[in-house]
Design an enzyme around this catalytic site. Structure first.
Site, PDB file in Angstrom:
ATOM      1  N   ALA A 155     -40.352  63.317 -14.333  1.00 51.58           N
ATOM      2  CA  ALA A 155     -39.308  64.336 -14.260  1.00 51.58           C
ATOM      3  C   ALA A 155     -38.033  63.783 -13.623  1.00 51.58           C
ATOM      4  CB  ALA A 155     -39.806  65.544 -13.473  1.00 51.58           C
ATOM      5  N   ILE A 171     -45.823  69.479 -14.007  1.00 49.92           N
ATOM      6  CA  ILE A 171     -44.891  68.463 -14.504  1.00 49.92           C
ATOM      7  C   ILE A 171     -44.958  67.250 -13.583  1.00 49.92           C
ATOM      8  CG2 ILE A 171     -42.419  67.943 -14.645  1.00 49.92           C
ATOM      9  CD1 ILE A 171     -42.040  70.823 -15.644  1.00 49.92           C
ATOM     10  N   CYS A 172     -45.104  66.084 -14.150  1.00 46.98           N
ATOM     11  CA  CYS A 172     -45.178  64.854 -13.350  1.00 46.98           C
ATOM     12  C   CYS A 172     -43.841  64.571 -12.688  1.00 46.98           C
ATOM     13  CB  CYS A 172     -45.565  63.671 -14.225  1.00 46.98           C
ATOM     14  SG  CYS A 172     -45.386  62.093 -13.364  1.00 46.98           S
ATOM     15  N   ILE A 173     -43.867  64.392 -11.386  1.00 46.68           N
ATOM     16  CA  ILE A 173     -42.603  64.226 -10.656  1.00 46.68           C
ATOM     17  C   ILE A 173     -41.885  62.925 -10.996  1.00 46.68           C
ATOM     18  CG2 ILE A 173     -43.725  63.254  -8.597  1.00 46.68           C
ATOM     19  CD1 ILE A 173     -41.522  64.831  -7.003  1.00 46.68           C
TER      20      ILE A 173
END
Lengths: 102, 130, 134, 130, 102, 134
Positions: B82, B77-79
């Site tokens: 997110a 998941i892309c921080i």
């Protein structure tokens, strides 16, 4: 260096499908998934655009998406091939690269 | 063949999340390698554990989680995406001073470099979006 | 490892959706990987690099200046489709003058924007390895 | 005039969430009454408290929460849409056996009837979506 | 019983704006917000459709959305009125009802 | 309290997005409020009531049968736009035969679908109080 173009938008709702046809080159393949599946049906205001593209490109539709929208395969434009997800995977492997027209 | 798959929409709102899951399953069934699945934009919302199993429908978040466990998938998941949308793991929540986290087992949070690296390492990059 | 040709396909207007902004965030990260990076602006994507963007009235961050910084990251191939501009009543003059400095040419300032026809754009797209679509 | 506003998209992905917020602010500034804001579809994701304030951008979820506090707004998240997507308050999380919740102050979770009732009670219903 | 039609989609990307024009009736008002704001510009492939609608309908654009996309007001089709969010609210109050063409 | 005319405007194909399904969930709840409820199927919305929908191949729930149940909730005004059908190569025969039973007419089965022209649809939309768009 053939490319697989993946289209998931209805040709009646968005310009993505038309833009895909305008940018695919001879020898490329086009796969219709999700809402784009309705573009496979013959007798629509979009059918002629797709038929023109089919003179030098291969066109596929994900059968599950066509069926989900109530369109039977016998209504399709002649020459469109039906694939399942396994066939989808094969198309991505058989072409050198893919572009999604989201 | 080695694949990186990019998922740009959340569960339910767009079919993209379903299509990506079905594609990954089919690729695995054919013996291909899924190097990484990268969740970007609203795609990060596929990684929550706070969804409730419906009586008569699929629970996409759980299906991703189960598939990751079964095939040892790398679900990233892309921080940045997110943080905007409120998808947190325990470490990040602690660092940000938040009182809860909501990531489901099988996903991890990392940077956009993971997407680029995935595309460099893989034979194919497939994008699922809206 | 061999260098790959990465193409960022931008087809949507900025601000109406997050895709333009988050696409740019990927492009900036990608710069660190020393790959061959190009951007394509097709259809409504051409509005992303329109000049004079002012977001004061909508409470959103104006990120258009970031495109001007791409040259510093050696990202200087911004393909813009001529027909997409024309259909929207736009010309190259409506775009930001995005430049880069060529260190092999005494740091001469050169334009990053390359206006191409739809047919040329098709060939540019065909010549890439990885296509990210936004 | 009395308004019910429907928000059908999450924060950031589509401008709809911004437009709805700006509209509500402008309506309040003009002295209108906001009877209810109803969050449906991905709109439920506007109600998370786990987003992180960005350095240089708006934090929409917090802006909704602050506006609700200031004007005593009724911000309602659809329970069915929320369950699919993982938006939970403490009561619902407990009932579902989940170990965390993520709703931000100022929002509440309720049923679709709240939307219909809002439209019946209000002079105008305005929909913001994709 | 006039209606305010709210459009937020680019007329070049989706059919929503065209569908709005096809379904608005004489005396209605149309407000362009978000990506639809680019539809206000003259000299586009969409301009004639909008001008035709303006013969018996009022057309407005949210100025902030037009400016965000770099389009100045002097490029607009003659007769389109620019409003801010306060003007948006007034339009919803002055018309009896609204429909969003999402 | 006065009864209002509620219109559900459906313009998108089913399954590709959640709007069709979640729209239907609102319609079912709305039935309990004894308002005057109508549904409009315009543009790709006409696929929502296409007959023969089969979702076995995509792993999603087939909710099309629910439209047949609307009559039981006294929701029997489903306006379908003729031009939208024609543009998509469809006719009324491609739609599910959605019916309702008229208790004032000895429970006679009557069709809920009303095919209208685009111009008629414009007037139907103009005649409502609340418009939910999906």
């Amino acid at each position: 260096m053939a490319m697989l173009h993946i289209v998931n938008k209805s040709p009646f709702e968005r310009n993505a499908f038309k833009s895909c046809l305008d940018h695919a080159v001879a020898g490329d393949s086009i796969l219709m998934i999700e809402d784009a599946a309705v573009g496979a049906v013959d007798g629509t205001v979009f059918a002629d655009d797709l038929k023109a593209a089919m003179t030098d490109k291969s066109v596929y539709v994900l059968g599950g998406d066509l069926a989900a929208r109530g369109m039977s395969e016998d209504r399709m434009i002649d020459g469109i091939k039906v694939v399942d997800y396994a066939g989808f995977v094969d198309l991505t492997a058989d072409n050198d690269k893919t572009q999604s027209w989201v | 063949m080695k694949y990186t798959v990019m998922v740009n929409e959340g569960p339910y709102q767009h079919q993209s999340a379903d299509s990506a899951l079905q594609f990954v399953r089919a690729a695995l069934a054919k013996g291909h390698e899924i190097f990484r699945v990268f969740f970007y934009h609203d795609g990060v919302n596929n990684g929550t554990r706070l969804a409730v199993p419906p009586k008569d429908d699929r629970l996409l978040q759980q299906e991703w989680s189960d598939l990751a466990k079964e095939h040892d998938l790398d679900l990233v998941i892309c921080i940045a995406a997110a943080q905007r949308r409120g998808l947190m793991d325990a470490d990040e929540a602690k660092r940000q001073g938040l009182d809860a986290d909501n990531i489901i087992e099988g996903f991890r949070i990392s940077g956009l470099g993971q997407l680029i690296e995935g595309s460099i390492q893989s034979d194919r990059t497939i994008v699922f979006g809206d | 490892m061999a260098t790959k040709k990465f193409m960022y396909v931008n087809r949507k207007a900025p601000y109406g959706t997050v895709y333009a902004l988050e696409s740019l965030e990927v492009v900036l990260i990608a710069a660190a990987f020393e790959q061959d990076v190009s951007l394509a602006f097709i259809d409504d994507g051409v509005y992303q690099i329109a000049k004079g963007q002012n977001t004061d009235g909508i409470g959103m961050k104006n990120f258009s200046a970031t495109y001007n910084a791409l040259g510093d990251y050696e990202i200087n191939k911004l393909y813009v489709e001529k027909e997409s501009l024309e259909e929207r009543g736009l010309t190259e003059d409506d775009l930001m003058p995005i430049m880069w400095e060529d260190e092999d040419d005494d740091w001469a300032e050169k334009p990053s924007i390359r206006i191409v026809s739809r047919a040329e754009m098709a060939n540019v797209l065909a010549d890439q390895d990885v296509h990210y679509s936004f």
